[in-house]
Design a protein around this motif. Structure first.
Motif, PDB file in Angstrom:
ATOM      1  N   ILE A   1       0.834  -1.205   0.000  1.00  0.00           N
ATOM      2  CA  ILE A   1       0.000   0.000   0.000  1.00  0.00           C
ATOM      3  C   ILE A   1       0.866   1.251   0.000  1.00  0.00           C
ATOM      4  CG2 ILE A   1      -1.692   1.314   1.356  1.00  0.00           C
ATOM      5  CD1 ILE A   1      -2.804  -1.394   2.290  1.00  0.00           C
ATOM      6  N   VAL A   2       1.901   1.255   0.825  1.00  0.00           N
ATOM      7  CA  VAL A   2       2.819   2.398   0.859  1.00  0.00           C
ATOM      8  C   VAL A   2       3.512   2.570  -0.489  1.00  0.00           C
ATOM      9  CG1 VAL A   2       4.896   3.326   1.955  1.00  0.00           C
ATOM     10  CG2 VAL A   2       3.159   2.228   3.344  1.00  0.00           C
ATOM     11  N   LEU A   3       3.926   1.460  -1.104  1.00  0.00           N
ATOM     12  CA  LEU A   3       4.565   1.520  -2.413  1.00  0.00           C
ATOM     13  C   LEU A   3       3.612   2.082  -3.462  1.00  0.00           C
ATOM     14  CD1 LEU A   3       6.992   0.896  -4.227  1.00  0.00           C
ATOM     15  CD2 LEU A   3       6.037  -1.392  -4.556  1.00  0.00           C
ATOM     16  N   MET A   4       2.366   1.621  -3.432  1.00  0.00           N
ATOM     17  CA  MET A   4       1.375   2.141  -4.384  1.00  0.00           C
ATOM     18  C   MET A   4       1.128   3.629  -4.146  1.00  0.00           C
ATOM     19  SD  MET A   4      -1.240  -1.124  -4.608  1.00  0.00           S
ATOM     20  CE  MET A   4      -2.610  -0.082  -4.911  1.00  0.00           C
ATOM     21  N   PHE A   5       1.136   4.059  -2.889  1.00  0.00           N
ATOM     22  CA  PHE A   5       0.963   5.476  -2.587  1.00  0.00           C
ATOM     23  C   PHE A   5       2.103   6.309  -3.169  1.00  0.00           C
ATOM     24  CE2 PHE A   5       1.987   9.043   0.242  1.00  0.00           C
ATOM     25  CZ  PHE A   5       0.839   9.801   0.091  1.00  0.00           C
ATOM     26  N   PHE A   6       3.343   5.856  -2.966  1.00  0.00           N
ATOM     27  CA  PHE A   6       4.500   6.589  -3.495  1.00  0.00           C
ATOM     28  C   PHE A   6       4.484   6.644  -5.019  1.00  0.00           C
ATOM     29  CE2 PHE A   6       6.601   6.579   0.619  1.00  0.00           C
ATOM     30  CZ  PHE A   6       7.280   7.775   0.563  1.00  0.00           C
ATOM     31  N   VAL A   7       4.237   5.513  -5.646  1.00  0.00           N
ATOM     32  CA  VAL A   7       4.214   5.486  -7.108  1.00  0.00           C
ATOM     33  C   VAL A   7       3.076   6.353  -7.636  1.00  0.00           C
ATOM     34  CG1 VAL A   7       3.872   3.995  -9.117  1.00  0.00           C
ATOM     35  CG2 VAL A   7       5.359   3.267  -7.269  1.00  0.00           C
ATOM     36  N   GLY A   8       1.929   6.294  -6.977  1.00  0.00           N
ATOM     37  CA  GLY A   8       0.788   7.115  -7.397  1.00  0.00           C
ATOM     38  C   GLY A   8       1.062   8.601  -7.292  1.00  0.00           C
ATOM     39  N   THR A   9       1.709   9.023  -6.212  1.00  0.00           N
ATOM     40  CA  THR A   9       2.007  10.448  -6.067  1.00  0.00           C
ATOM     41  C   THR A   9       3.112  10.890  -7.022  1.00  0.00           C
ATOM     42  OG1 THR A   9       3.487   9.968  -4.222  1.00  0.00           O
ATOM     43  CG2 THR A   9       1.243  10.639  -3.682  1.00  0.00           C
ATOM     44  N   LEU A  10       4.033   9.982  -7.369  1.00  0.00           N
ATOM     45  CA  LEU A  10       5.059  10.338  -8.350  1.00  0.00           C
ATOM     46  C   LEU A  10       4.454  10.515  -9.742  1.00  0.00           C
ATOM     47  CD1 LEU A  10       8.044   8.062  -7.313  1.00  0.00           C
ATOM     48  CD2 LEU A  10       7.927  10.542  -7.156  1.00  0.00           C
ATOM     49  N   MET A  11       3.416   9.737 -10.044  1.00  0.00           N
ATOM     50  CA  MET A  11       2.770   9.851 -11.357  1.00  0.00           C
ATOM     51  C   MET A  11       1.871  11.077 -11.447  1.00  0.00           C
ATOM     52  SD  MET A  11       1.640   6.158 -12.616  1.00  0.00           S
ATOM     53  CE  MET A  11       2.121   4.773 -11.658  1.00  0.00           C
ATOM     54  N   MET A  12       1.388  11.546 -10.314  1.00  0.00           N
ATOM     55  CA  MET A  12       0.464  12.674 -10.303  1.00  0.00           C
ATOM     56  C   MET A  12       1.234  13.971 -10.491  1.00  0.00           C
ATOM     57  SD  MET A  12      -2.828  13.454  -9.714  1.00  0.00           S
ATOM     58  CE  MET A  12      -3.417  12.058  -8.839  1.00  0.00           C
ATOM     59  N   SER A  13       0.741  14.792 -11.371  1.00  0.00           N
ATOM     60  CA  SER A  13       1.365  16.091 -11.620  1.00  0.00           C
ATOM     61  C   SER A  13       1.133  17.007 -10.422  1.00  0.00           C
ATOM     62  CB  SER A  13       0.752  16.699 -12.880  1.00  0.00           C
ATOM     63  OG  SER A  13       1.096  18.039 -13.003  1.00  0.00           O
ATOM     64  N   SER A  14       2.119  17.815 -10.094  1.00  0.00           N
ATOM     65  CA  SER A  14       1.968  18.717  -8.955  1.00  0.00           C
ATOM     66  C   SER A  14       0.894  19.775  -9.225  1.00  0.00           C
ATOM     67  CB  SER A  14       3.307  19.383  -8.628  1.00  0.00           C
ATOM     68  OG  SER A  14       3.764  20.125  -9.733  1.00  0.00           O
TER      69      SER A  14
END
Length: 135
Positions: free
Chosen positions: A114-127
């Motif tokens: 879950i933590v890994l998915m959170f990090f990857v998801g936020t990296l893919m999301m544009s600021s």
């Protein structure tokens, strides 16, 4: 169809692929022309910009337009500020991501995926997309 020529494509997927290629063939020249028009207009005076019929290449290149723009809007300072913000955010992202990657690869814990998915998801999301709800 160079990329997908080795793969057997179903007829429906092939039609979609042809439509996408057709849209790209139409869209890319429009985008390039818009960019060239913008650059060309930067070197024209006001009279030539609104002249009919319009011309792509300026009759006389107004280099003073570029100099005036940099002086009036203090663009060098703005570019430097942008560089500082981008470099800082890249450095911050690099440090946080490196530490998180090390921790997620070496430590065994509950909720690791879950933590890994959170990090990857936020990296893919544009600021910019993350800031949008504040307005």
């Amino acid at each position: 169809m160079s990329v997908l020529s080795d793969i057997e494509i179903k007829s429906k997927a092939k039609k979609i692929y042809i439509i996408i290629i057709a849209l790209l063939i139409i869209g890319i020249p429009l985008q390039v022309f818009s960019f060239l028009w913008m650059i060309s207009s930067a070197f024209k005076d006001n009279i030539e910009i609104f002249k009919l019929p319009p011309t792509l290449i300026p009759g006389k290149f107004m280099w003073s337009n570029i100099v005036d723009t940099f002086k009036t809007y203090n663009l060098f300072n703005n570019l430097w500020n942008t560089f500082i913000v981008c470099a800082g955010s890249i450095l911050e992202e690099l440090i946080i991501s490196t530490l998180a990657a090390y921790a997620l690869s070496k430590l065994e814990m509950k909720g690791k995926k879950i933590v890994l998915m959170f990090f990857v998801g936020t990296l893919m999301m544009s600021s910019q997309a993350l800031v949008l709800p504040t307005y």
